[in-house]
Design a protein around this motif. Structure first.
Motif, short mmCIF file in Angstrom:
data_model
loop_
_atom_site.label_atom_id
_atom_site.label_comp_id
_atom_site.label_asym_id
_atom_site.label_seq_id
_atom_site.Cartn_x
_atom_site.Cartn_y
_atom_site.Cartn_z
N UNK A 189 0.72 -1.64 -0.09
CA UNK A 189 0.24 0.31 -0.20
C UNK A 189 0.56 1.97 -0.08
N UNK A 190 0.25 2.37 -0.52
CA UNK A 190 1.10 3.44 -0.69
C UNK A 190 0.87 4.43 -2.19
N UNK A 191 2.26 4.66 -2.14
CA UNK A 191 1.63 5.93 -3.67
C UNK A 191 2.28 5.25 -4.30
N UNK A 192 2.17 5.12 -6.16
CA UNK A 192 2.36 4.23 -6.86
C UNK A 192 2.35 5.71 -7.86
N UNK A 193 3.18 5.06 -8.86
CA UNK A 193 3.41 5.77 -9.82
C UNK A 193 3.50 5.27 -11.32
N UNK A 194 2.71 5.42 -12.68
CA UNK A 194 2.83 5.10 -13.21
C UNK A 194 3.73 6.21 -14.72
N UNK A 195 4.39 5.33 -15.31
CA UNK A 195 5.60 5.88 -15.75
C UNK A 195 5.40 4.94 -17.35
N UNK A 196 4.96 5.79 -18.91
CA UNK A 196 5.08 5.29 -19.66
C UNK A 196 5.87 5.54 -20.70
N UNK A 197 6.44 4.36 -21.27
CA UNK A 197 7.53 4.18 -22.18
C UNK A 197 7.36 4.77 -24.18
N UNK A 198 7.77 4.64 -24.65
CA UNK A 198 7.82 5.31 -26.14
C UNK A 198 7.07 4.33 -26.72
N UNK A 199 5.93 4.17 -27.15
CA UNK A 199 5.07 3.55 -28.67
C UNK A 199 5.81 3.12 -29.45
N UNK A 200 6.23 2.01 -29.71
CA UNK A 200 6.69 0.88 -31.04
C UNK A 200 5.31 0.94 -31.93
N UNK A 201 5.85 2.05 -33.03
CA UNK A 201 4.71 1.49 -34.12
C UNK A 201 4.77 1.15 -34.85
N UNK A 202 6.26 0.82 -34.69
CA UNK A 202 6.48 0.27 -36.42
C UNK A 202 5.90 -0.98 -37.34
N UNK A 203 4.90 -1.45 -36.88
CA UNK A 203 3.98 -1.96 -37.38
C UNK A 203 3.24 -2.04 -37.76
#
Length: 242
Positions: free
Chosen positions: A105-119
């Motif tokens: 339990x606690x403070x959670x942070x979501x981070x996103x990476x670069x989208x792979x759109x090569x397909x």
């Protein structure tokens, strides 16, 4: 009390060791959700369960499995394989002797990476936004002793079909639409994959797929349809920050 059952049961095992006393009967526990279960003997005893729940165990509990589903519990006389199958699993639930991994339990942070759109040629050319993307945020999460992906993806509660995919992994179908007739098929889907790496980290991905096929199209048209097919993958990570 029920909402805290899993964390207390496994907390006892981690605090006092995995091996129960020689005279005590260890409880077999199945943690279940749609898609199957994970089965454990963490060292929690029948006496521990009675103390936690504040009520006597049912007759024959020593030969039963304590099933925890959505933070509710029940005792079952079925085998682990039968219990797993009853929740939509493959009927395979090997017993694990280690303590179940539970996020803190606690403070959670979501981070996103670069989208792979090569397909995804169409998106790459048009510069369109990819559907089903994760939004980075930081917020407090009370897991209540169970890795429930809907706690992390709170904005999508009620709109995602989550299933158990084994171990500490979950699969969530956000969109899955397919239209077809006798000559063509069009499909689109957005699927999230989540894995609890440890008590303070979750990794995952958002996969968007789109395709259209036609049995009546000529070679030139087929080439165009091929370029309209799309598959993108966006990785993300959630970590407890405090």
């Amino acid at each position: 009390m029920k909402s805290k059952l899993a964390s207390v049961l496994f907390g006892l095992a981690s605090c006092f060791g995995l091996a129960p006393a020689a005279h005590a009967q260890a409880v077999q526990i199945a943690m279940c959700m749609e898609g199957g279960c994970s089965c454990h003997v963490p060292g929690t005893t029948l006496a521990d369960v009675e103390m936690i729940l504040g009520m006597p165990n049912p007759a024959g509990a020593a030969d039963m499995t304590l099933v925890i589903y959505e933070n509710e519990y029940s005792w079952r006389s079925q085998t682990p394989e039968q219990i797993d199958a009853s929740f939509g699993g493959p009927g395979h639930c090997p017993i694990q002797l280690e303590v179940l991994l539970i996020p803190e339990d606690g403070m959670w942070r979501i981070t996103t990476g670069a989208t792979d759109a090569s397909a995804c040629p169409l998106f790459a050319l048009a510069g369109q936004a990819v559907p089903g993307q994760m939004s980075g945020e930081t917020r407090e999460i009370r897991w209540r002793g169970w890795f429930s992906p809907s706690k992390l993806m709170s904005d999508a509660v009620g709109h995602v079909n989550w299933t158990f995919t084994g171990g500490h992994s979950r699969r969530g179908v956000v969109v899955d639409e397919r239209l077809s007739n006798t000559s063509s098929t069009t499909g689109a889907s957005v699927v999230w994959q989540l894995t609890l790496v440890n008590s303070t980290e979750i990794t995952g991905s958002s996969v968007f797929e789109y395709d259209i096929t036609s049995g009546l199209a000529d070679a030139a048209a087929q080439a165009i349809l091929q370029n309209m097919r799309c598959r993108t993958v966006t990785p993300f990570t959630a970590r407890k920050v405090r």
